[in-house]
Write a protein that holds these residues in place. Sequence first.
Motif, PDB file in Angstrom:
ATOM      1  N   UNK A 165      47.922  34.831  37.991  1.00  0.00           N
ATOM      2  CA  UNK A 165      47.770  35.475  36.681  1.00  0.00           C
ATOM      3  C   UNK A 165      46.446  35.084  36.033  1.00  0.00           C
ATOM      4  N   UNK A 166      46.118  33.806  36.090  1.00  0.00           N
ATOM      5  CA  UNK A 166      44.847  33.331  35.528  1.00  0.00           C
ATOM      6  C   UNK A 166      43.663  33.990  36.232  1.00  0.00           C
ATOM      7  N   UNK A 167      43.718  34.059  37.553  1.00  0.00           N
ATOM      8  CA  UNK A 167      42.639  34.683  38.316  1.00  0.00           C
ATOM      9  C   UNK A 167      42.476  36.153  37.923  1.00  0.00           C
ATOM     10  N   UNK A 168      43.578  36.859  37.814  1.00  0.00           N
ATOM     11  CA  UNK A 168      43.535  38.271  37.424  1.00  0.00           C
ATOM     12  C   UNK A 168      42.906  38.431  36.047  1.00  0.00           C
ATOM     13  N   UNK A 169      43.295  37.575  35.107  1.00  0.00           N
ATOM     14  CA  UNK A 169      42.745  37.640  33.756  1.00  0.00           C
ATOM     15  C   UNK A 169      41.252  37.342  33.749  1.00  0.00           C
TER      16      UNK A 169
END
Length: 164
Positions: free
Chosen positions: A135-139
């Motif tokens: 999720x962090x990477x996507x954001x």
Amino acid sequence: MFFVDHSLPTANFKCYSNIYLAIDAYHRQEFSLPCVWKQTTFGYDGFGVKVCHTLDDLMTISKTTNNGTQECIIEDHVAIKKEVSVIIARNPTGQVAQYSPVEMIFNPTNNQVEYVCYPANLSADLQSKITRVVTTLSEKLQHIGLLAIELFVTINDQVLVNEL
């Protein structure tokens, strides 16, 4: 560098314009063996990846990859328990959907993906760590559409981003 710049967990690595510069760096003790050589383009699922245990392994790369002229990454060899992959979807408004991780089983001889198991056999804690990292990477990427993210689960249950 994106992973490092955004504090995303990944194996230590160095970039080189070609394998010859990497070999010179090895002689200067910039990295040690064993290590993992990765080509920076057209590599996936074990293709374009070689675990190097000796200097001869590095030298072999110079003879088999575009005469050694391809840009590459030399990564620390990480003791991994599993390699998993997650598909995440993100729309222009930032809504995210994430699929359960799959586990990739590699052929020990040629280091190529041989089996993909769904769902991956993961503890709830590991599942949660993976969800947070993905999720962090996507954001941070602010990607729109589908993205496949491959991750290592180390023998100490760390989750490291491997490749996109």
